[in-house]
Design a protein around this motif. Structure first.
Motif: not given
Length: 226
Positions: A141-146
């Motif tokens: 979920r990198w984009a959302r976490r970023f």
């Protein structure tokens, strides 16, 4: 002292997230010598990156005068290191300049930085996470976490060309008379649509971002992919 910790240039590699593009320059690594910085010209048709020796391949979405240089704070990388439990060296977020002691995300749109003796850069907009970034970091979920963390780093345009090297001091030499920061623009475009009207009259913000804000004012905010 507020300074440049490292100057990072691309080490091209295949881009599995965008096979049609072929390669990516997101893997940036520190370089020892001074690097010349100049305005690259229009997105898609110019020299792409503002740093001589750097490389940008997805020229439809990245590079050009308004995204000539990307800066990220070492302090923000340290926060991510603690959360992710892994080492994040300078350049690993694809940034050209890793800074120390500079509030990159709190910088105002249009703010100007003098770096070393000659180089002057102007803050333009935040970095928006893309599929290449997510694939490169390989975190769930990198984009959302970023997006949720709100530490995007800043793109800059070149006002006065010149060299940059690790250790160069950074001085904020101009701050505009509005209060729209890199972080606020990022939140407006990513998570909080109520902020969008504040973007449309900021002349220093790239026109494509102002137009995006106009279109999204009456629509739900952008939802980043996981």
């Amino acid at each position: 002292m507020t300074h440049i910790l490292s100057v990072n240039l691309a080490h091209p590699r295949p881009n599995p997230a965008k096979p049609a593009v072929g390669s990516t320059g997101i893997d940036k690594r520190p370089t020892a010598g001074p690097v010349e910085v100049r305005a690259p010209g229009p997105k898609g048709t110019g020299l792409h990156s503002g740093l001589v020796g750097d490389a940008i391949f997805d020229t439809r979405n990245h590079g050009g005068d308004d995204q000539a240089v990307y800066a990220y704070a070492r302090e923000s990388l340290d926060e991510w290191e603690r959360e992710l439990g892994r080492e994040l060296p300078g350049g690993c977020f694809g940034e050209n300049l890793t800074t120390v002691g500079l509030d990159v995300d709190g910088a105002l749109i249009g703010e100007r930085w003098r770096i070393g003796d000659r180089l002057v850069l102007q803050v333009t907009c935040p970095r928006i996470p893309c599929s290449t970034f997510a694939r490169w970091l390989d975190e769930q979920r990198w984009a959302r976490r970023f997006a949720e963390r709100g530490l995007p780093g800043a793109y800059l345009r070149v006002v006065e060309p010149g060299p940059v090297r690790a250790g160069d001091p950074v001085e904020v030499v101009h701050r505009p008379d509005h209060d729209v920061s890199v972080s606020l623009v990022f939140r407006a475009l990513m998570t909080d649509a109520t902020l969008l009207p504040r973007l449309v009259d900021i002349a220093e913000l790239p026109e494509e971002d102002r137009e995006l804000a106009r279109r999204r004012t009456a629509t739900p905010p952008y939802a980043p992919e996981d």
